[in-house]
Write an enzyme that holds these catalytic residues in place. Structure first.
Site, mmCIF file in Angstrom:
data_model
loop_
_atom_site.group_PDB
_atom_site.id
_atom_site.type_symbol
_atom_site.label_atom_id
_atom_site.label_comp_id
_atom_site.label_asym_id
_atom_site.label_seq_id
_atom_site.Cartn_x
_atom_site.Cartn_y
_atom_site.Cartn_z
ATOM 1 N N SER A 128 1.589 4.551 -12.656
ATOM 2 C CA SER A 128 1.861 5.583 -11.656
ATOM 3 C C SER A 128 3.337 5.658 -11.326
ATOM 4 O O SER A 128 4.053 4.645 -11.341
ATOM 5 C CB SER A 128 1.075 5.242 -10.394
ATOM 6 O OG SER A 128 1.502 6.024 -9.310
ATOM 7 N N TYR A 153 -2.179 -1.291 -3.719
ATOM 8 C CA TYR A 153 -2.501 -0.464 -4.891
ATOM 9 C C TYR A 153 -1.277 -0.352 -5.808
ATOM 10 O O TYR A 153 -1.350 -0.604 -7.012
ATOM 11 C CB TYR A 153 -2.964 0.935 -4.445
ATOM 12 C CG TYR A 153 -2.816 1.990 -5.511
ATOM 13 C CD1 TYR A 153 -3.715 2.072 -6.564
ATOM 14 C CD2 TYR A 153 -1.745 2.891 -5.483
ATOM 15 C CE1 TYR A 153 -3.559 3.028 -7.564
ATOM 16 C CE2 TYR A 153 -1.585 3.850 -6.476
ATOM 17 C CZ TYR A 153 -2.487 3.904 -7.511
ATOM 18 O OH TYR A 153 -2.322 4.843 -8.500
ATOM 19 N N LYS A 157 -0.339 -1.870 -9.835
ATOM 20 C CA LYS A 157 0.180 -1.127 -11.005
ATOM 21 C C LYS A 157 1.398 -1.864 -11.580
ATOM 22 O O LYS A 157 1.538 -2.011 -12.802
ATOM 23 C CB LYS A 157 0.549 0.305 -10.615
ATOM 24 C CG LYS A 157 -0.653 1.180 -10.285
ATOM 25 C CD LYS A 157 -1.555 1.401 -11.495
ATOM 26 C CE LYS A 157 -2.843 2.109 -11.168
ATOM 27 N NZ LYS A 157 -3.844 2.075 -12.215
#
Ligand code: UD1
Length: 342
Positions: A128, A153, A157
């Site tokens: 992302s 989150y 990543k």
């Protein structure tokens, strides 16, 4: 010759399902692994109606190592893995950090360990643009520094990217990290699309639900940012365009074109749109007047980010093709189908 099989974890999810369609249409056989924690088995039917070919489907959790081993044993023709399976709600990750670390890290570890054990060395990983935080220079290139993550989150990543880079040093693993900007829209057939659970957190599902009358009005989070109209700017990428980038990435690894073991690509349009511009584009594309109000900023939001997608263009041969109007019309068409079924 046997057809190469691509294992798609999270393949009934939003981006995963669109990617399975593009893979099938490019001639690949696909195996979906999904625990259906945020999707339903009916997505497999939607995929089948689009392509005319039913993908293999295994309901399993990537955190279950034995289940993953059994799937690799069963499909001996797997040549590459596209790993989507992960939890993805920024807010929820702040409330339940351990769940996010467990789910997102363990699933990648299991997938990579089983890949190596079964002699599968190509992986495409779903990353992302959140890894860039608020970039100092826009549009952002892949060389921009990775900033401390703003949420568990986002941190998963970053850690997953590192796990893949470190693993590639010691094993023959070859990987492509695709850093997505803001995926939106749905398949033009309206057979598959995004299925948010509860109140949508993301902008476009909230817009389409408001247009459908499910939500009373849209809240625009802030109009006092340092941007031309004061609202935040993002790079909204059509989900079918994004899905096609995965096919290009699989082919790129298969052709042995990568210069380093793990390559990173920005997947965006290269164009930033503000929240107010996106609302305007939706109204123009659909003819629907959208009720909205300006409210305060949302905690943790980045002011503006959009991609420099030049590397994906020159190296992968990929670029975004769909217009924002067509993309928003597809999102709206999908919303109408969802409402019809509800
Ligand atoms: C973020 C992450 C992205 C991640 C995604 C998952 C960044 C830059 N991006 O996207 O990597 O995959 O979350 O959820 O960190 N907005 C409104 N009203 C709404 C909803 C949103 O005004 O009701 C605004 C937001 O303030 C933002 C824009 O719309 O400016 C896009 O928001 P959203 O769709 O939630 O995506 P990001 O937060 O950019």
């Amino acid at each position: 010759m046997l057809q190469p099989i691509i294992l798609v974890t999270g393949g009934t999810g939003y981006i995963g399902s669109h990617t399975v369609v593009e893979l099938q249409q490019a001639g690949f056989e696909t195996v979906i692994v999904d625990n259906l924690s945020n999707s339903t088995a009916a997505v497999v039917d939607g995929i089948t109606r689009i392509t005319g070919v039913r993908p293999h489907f295994e309901q399993a959790d990537c955190c279950d190592r034995n289940a993953m081993a059994a799937i690799f044993d069963k499909y001996s023709g797997i040549t590459a893995v596209i790993h989507f399976a992960a939890s993805k709600a920024v807010g929820e990750s702040v409330e339940k950090p351990l769940l996010y670390y467990r789910n997102n890290l363990l699933s990648l570890l299991n997938v990579v360990e089983e890949m190596i054990a079964h002699g599968v060395f190509h992986i495409v990983f779903s990353s992302s643009c959140t890894v860039y935080g608020q970039p100092a220079v826009l549009p952002v290139t892949e060389d921009a520094p990775v900033l401390p993550a703003m949420s568990p989150y986002g941190n998963t990543k970053q850690i997953c990217e590192e796990i893949l880079r470190d693993t590639a040093v010691s094993f023959a693993l070859q990987g492509v990290l695709l850093r997505y900007f803001n995926p939106i829209g749905a398949h033009p057939s309206a057979e598959i699309g995004e299925l948010p659970v509860g109140v949508p957190q993301n902008l476009v599902p909230f817009i389409t639900q408001t247009a459908a009358g499910v939500r009373q009005e849209l809240s625009v989070f802030g109009n006092d940012y340092h941007t031309p109209d004061g609202s935040c700017i993002r790079d909204y990428i059509n989900v079918v365009d994004l899905a096609r980038a995965h096919v290009q990435a699989v082919n790129y690894l298969a052709d042995g074109k990568n210069k380093t073991a793990v390559e990173t690509f920005n997947i965006g349009t290269g164009k930033g749109l503000s929240v107010l511009e996106l609302i305007d584009a939706f109204q123009k594309a659909t003819g629907i007047k959208l009720p909205y109000k300006i409210v305060g900023r949302r905690a943790g939001d980045i002011e503006q980010v959009w991609a420099n997608p030049e590397k994906a263009h020159t190296v992968l041969g990929w670029h975004a093709q769909e217009s924002i109007e067509d993309t928003l019309r597809a999102a709206w068409k999908w919303e109408l189908v969802v409402r019809h079924k509800a």
